[in-house]
Write an enzyme that holds these catalytic residues in place. Structure first.
Site, PDB file in Angstrom:
ATOM      1  CG  ASN A   9      18.592 -13.249  31.035  1.00  0.00           C
ATOM      2  OD1 ASN A   9      18.308 -12.064  30.857  1.00  0.00           O
ATOM      3  ND2 ASN A   9      19.452 -13.903  30.263  1.00  0.00           N
ATOM      4  N   GLY A 174      17.475 -20.615  24.146  1.00  0.00           N
ATOM      5  CA  GLY A 174      16.419 -20.175  23.239  1.00  0.00           C
ATOM      6  C   GLY A 174      16.075 -21.225  22.188  1.00  0.00           C
TER       7      GLY A 174
END
Ligand code: 3PY
Length: 250
Positions: A9, A174
């Protein structure tokens, strides 16, 4: 054992020049052993899909997008229809990533409609589900991921076995934090039984783990019985690391 699926991604990263370099390095590094154990694909921002189609057609690497519209066509400025992604031979589209749920207000119903559109266009939706840290701490993980998946299962009906599910705990996206293999496996087992209950063909469903998967933690995660692959964020932007994740597939 189900063949693993490793999907990069790229999020909103890349340029024509950096994508070309990355793809060249990946193609050079992908050997037959890697291709035998895993299907591999990269999901890029829409402007780069033509580039991926040109550079990856006829190779072992598939490609896809990171979102599609819940509508077929019409007055929806800025939207990209699933049929348009099909024009660029996308095999996959990531849907309901927590960044879209969080920053673009996407809810379960919208994600479910998008999954319907993707399947109608012949594209495999990679449906992301995952709980926030607050959900986990309140003991609501199972409730949340089942609710998110259930919306999609109901919307796509007899096509439920055609979707890929990605379990991405929001607190691991993240942040550099990863679910332990045991935490991830426990949720994957819940999702597996939900998919089994939904379709007699659920052996086709692959359930990926996403959320800071990297070269250091991939082998342990990918060896869990219900983890069929990975949806890889930052680590998919570095050829060596992405190749090493692919090589970790048992
Ligand atoms: C991550 O690894 O952070 C992801 O969000 C993958 O989709």
């Amino acid at each position: 054992m189900t063949k693993k699926l490793i999907v990069g991604n790229w999020k909103m990263n890349g340029s024509l020049a950096t994508n070309a370099g990355l793809l060249q390095a990946l193609l050079a590094g992908l050997n037959d052993d890697a291709i035998a154990v895993a299907d591999v694909a990269l999901c890029a921002s829409s402007p780069y899909l033509a580039q991926l189609q040109t550079l990856l057609q006829g190779t072992a690497l598939g490609w896809g997008a990171q979102d599609c519209s819940a509508h077929d066509s019409g007055a929806y400025t800025g939207e990209v229809a699933a049929a348009m992604l099909r024009d660029f031979a996308c095999r996959y589209v990531i849907l309901g990533h927590s960044e879209r749920r969080q920053y673009h207000g996407e809810n379960d119903d919208l994600v479910a409609q998008k999954a319907q559109r993707a399947l109608a266009a012949g594209i495999t939706p990679i449906v992301c589900v995952g709980e926030t840290l607050a959900d986990r701490e309140a003991g609501r993980t199972e409730f949340v991921v089942k609710r998110q998946l259930s919306a999609v299962i109901h919307a796509v009906g007899h096509c439920a076995s055609e979707i890929v599910v990605a379990y991405e705990p929001v607190w691991a996206i993240g942040t550099g934090r990863t679910a332990t293999p045991e935490q991830a496996q426990a949720v994957h087992a819940v999702l597996r039984s939900q998919l089994k209950a939904a379709s007699a063909h659920s052996s086709r469903n692959r359930i990926l783990y996403g959320g800071s998967m990297n070269a250091a933690n991939a082998a342990e995660l990918l060896s869990q019985p219900d983890i069929d692959g990975g949806l890889i964020g930052g680590a998919s932007l570095k050829a060596d690391e992405f190749l090493s994740i692919i090589a970790s597939c048992p």
